[in-house]
Scaffold this motif. Sequence first.
Motif, PDB file in Angstrom:
ATOM      1  N   TYR A 248      38.718  39.719  42.929  1.00  0.00           N
ATOM      2  CA  TYR A 248      37.332  39.244  42.861  1.00  0.00           C
ATOM      3  C   TYR A 248      37.230  37.891  42.168  1.00  0.00           C
ATOM      4  O   TYR A 248      36.624  36.953  42.699  1.00  0.00           O
ATOM      5  CB  TYR A 248      36.459  40.259  42.138  1.00  0.00           C
ATOM      6  CG  TYR A 248      35.020  39.803  42.000  1.00  0.00           C
ATOM      7  CD1 TYR A 248      34.141  39.890  43.067  1.00  0.00           C
ATOM      8  CD2 TYR A 248      34.551  39.264  40.808  1.00  0.00           C
ATOM      9  CE1 TYR A 248      32.823  39.458  42.965  1.00  0.00           C
ATOM     10  CE2 TYR A 248      33.238  38.832  40.683  1.00  0.00           C
ATOM     11  CZ  TYR A 248      32.378  38.930  41.757  1.00  0.00           C
ATOM     12  OH  TYR A 248      31.082  38.490  41.638  1.00  0.00           O
TER      13      TYR A 248
ATOM     14  N   SER B  44      38.750  34.995  44.076  1.00  0.00           N
ATOM     15  CA  SER B  44      37.880  34.543  45.164  1.00  0.00           C
ATOM     16  C   SER B  44      36.627  33.856  44.623  1.00  0.00           C
ATOM     17  O   SER B  44      36.219  32.809  45.122  1.00  0.00           O
ATOM     18  CB  SER B  44      37.482  35.738  46.035  1.00  0.00           C
ATOM     19  OG  SER B  44      36.584  35.343  47.048  1.00  0.00           O
TER      20      SER B  44
ATOM     21  N   LYS C  55      38.874  30.106  44.887  1.00  0.00           N
ATOM     22  CA  LYS C  55      39.208  30.031  46.324  1.00  0.00           C
ATOM     23  C   LYS C  55      39.537  28.611  46.778  1.00  0.00           C
ATOM     24  O   LYS C  55      40.377  28.412  47.648  1.00  0.00           O
ATOM     25  CB  LYS C  55      38.084  30.628  47.173  1.00  0.00           C
ATOM     26  CG  LYS C  55      36.742  29.970  47.010  1.00  0.00           C
ATOM     27  CD  LYS C  55      35.726  30.511  48.010  1.00  0.00           C
ATOM     28  CE  LYS C  55      35.128  31.816  47.598  1.00  0.00           C
ATOM     29  NZ  LYS C  55      34.142  31.710  46.502  1.00  0.00           N
TER      30      LYS C  55
ATOM     31  N   LEU D 109      44.615  32.249  51.107  1.00  0.00           N
ATOM     32  CA  LEU D 109      43.227  32.420  51.533  1.00  0.00           C
ATOM     33  C   LEU D 109      43.109  33.491  52.612  1.00  0.00           C
ATOM     34  O   LEU D 109      42.135  34.248  52.647  1.00  0.00           O
ATOM     35  CB  LEU D 109      42.666  31.101  52.072  1.00  0.00           C
ATOM     36  CG  LEU D 109      41.962  30.174  51.076  1.00  0.00           C
ATOM     37  CD1 LEU D 109      41.473  28.922  51.784  1.00  0.00           C
ATOM     38  CD2 LEU D 109      40.803  30.881  50.386  1.00  0.00           C
TER      39      LEU D 109
ATOM     40  N   LEU E 154      43.603  37.038  50.796  1.00  0.00           N
ATOM     41  CA  LEU E 154      42.593  37.457  49.829  1.00  0.00           C
ATOM     42  C   LEU E 154      41.529  38.396  50.396  1.00  0.00           C
ATOM     43  O   LEU E 154      41.139  39.361  49.722  1.00  0.00           O
ATOM     44  CB  LEU E 154      41.936  36.211  49.212  1.00  0.00           C
ATOM     45  CG  LEU E 154      41.118  36.421  47.938  1.00  0.00           C
ATOM     46  CD1 LEU E 154      41.918  37.132  46.869  1.00  0.00           C
ATOM     47  CD2 LEU E 154      40.614  35.073  47.422  1.00  0.00           C
TER      48      LEU E 154
ATOM     49  N   GLU F   2      30.986  38.929  47.996  1.00  0.00           N
ATOM     50  CA  GLU F   2      32.039  37.933  47.832  1.00  0.00           C
ATOM     51  C   GLU F   2      32.901  37.824  49.082  1.00  0.00           C
ATOM     52  O   GLU F   2      33.341  36.718  49.458  1.00  0.00           O
ATOM     53  CB  GLU F   2      32.907  38.287  46.627  1.00  0.00           C
ATOM     54  CG  GLU F   2      33.973  37.264  46.296  1.00  0.00           C
ATOM     55  CD  GLU F   2      33.398  35.873  46.075  1.00  0.00           C
ATOM     56  OE1 GLU F   2      34.070  34.897  46.475  1.00  0.00           O
ATOM     57  OE2 GLU F   2      32.284  35.752  45.527  1.00  0.00           O
TER      58      GLU F   2
ATOM     59  N   LEU G 143      33.544  34.477  51.067  1.00  0.00           N
ATOM     60  CA  LEU G 143      34.921  34.012  51.263  1.00  0.00           C
ATOM     61  C   LEU G 143      35.199  33.746  52.737  1.00  0.00           C
ATOM     62  O   LEU G 143      35.845  32.751  53.092  1.00  0.00           O
ATOM     63  CB  LEU G 143      35.896  35.054  50.720  1.00  0.00           C
ATOM     64  CG  LEU G 143      37.385  34.745  50.913  1.00  0.00           C
ATOM     65  CD1 LEU G 143      37.777  33.481  50.161  1.00  0.00           C
ATOM     66  CD2 LEU G 143      38.236  35.927  50.472  1.00  0.00           C
TER      67      LEU G 143
END
Length: 360
Positions: free
Chosen positions: A85, A88, A92, A100, A103, A151, A155
Amino acid sequence: MHMIFLFALFAILQLVLLYHFLRLLAKKRSEDEDTTPLLVISFLLMVIGPFAGITMTNGTEGERPFDHHTILTPITWTILMNLFYWTSFMGKKYLSPVLLAILPVGLLASIIYMVVLSIHLGPYLAAGVFIPVLGFPAVCPPLIACLLMKELAQLSAYIRYDYELAESNTAIPFYKHLLSFFRQSLWAQSPVLLFATFPLFLLVQGVLVLLGQPVDSYIRTFADGCGFTFSVSQNCYTNTGGHYLCSIAANGDQKLVKPLRYGYRAGGYITVNRQLLIANAFEQYLEIKIPRLHRIIRNGYDACNIPVDEWCRNKLLANLIYLLMKPLELGFLVWLYVMDKSPENRIARQYLPPQMLQKQ
């Protein structure tokens, strides 16, 4: 000693998270005020809530969501969940394209774990609303799942933007393949991401086995608990002592605490006053009428490990506890008068010898 070391390590990791959180908060306040409330809420839910919940409920007696011997499994996933968490949420933009792409799998695995945990806690979620202090850890999993979903969506949008930017500056086919995948909606991506969580779960389980956990610790940590949705055993009630704090308070200065008589408990006699009788009557009412709520409160209370015998010998401390318990005493009394048909009769019957109770 093994469990003491484990919890000490868990506490140290949480303190490290707290330190970095405070530094991050100070930095963000100078950069972007709008993120401060989300930072605070995220820290309370992601760090404080799980740590308090695992600490309060880890034991071998009474209702407990996790098995004492496999507690390393939920601790590990709590740490991984925080890692996914916060990486990210705050980092990120510093990650390589490969990280990336990985994740979102970690975030989705954490969501799955939180959903399962929310179902496992089941009816106890309501306790978090009515008993905010003791019940706060119980409401954290579904709220954490919502934070993780939010999130994950952000993301996914960021990866799409980042890969589009990278594609315009490079001819590497790798970016084109990933971009074609992340251009889809998050709902369309979910089957692939869901499939990718299985290797992650297996990898974490393999590490847990190396650390001494059983091969089926994912299942046993829930099944070998007691009194919760996935627990095999639902009969975990144990007889407990009296109202600890009020028991201590009754040993204060007689002019202040006003002892009424001797009471009988656990084969011996104790001094009781009006406050102790009211508190125990209230607890007895909950035990009879709302047993699940009573067990939640009692388990949280027992987890505090109050040194009753030691504190009873300190008159000053007993006097202080008596005064601090006065508002609660009034609340207990109001509850009994509103909810109980014969409140004074229930109060008077507390701590009477068994033979006297049988005559009544």
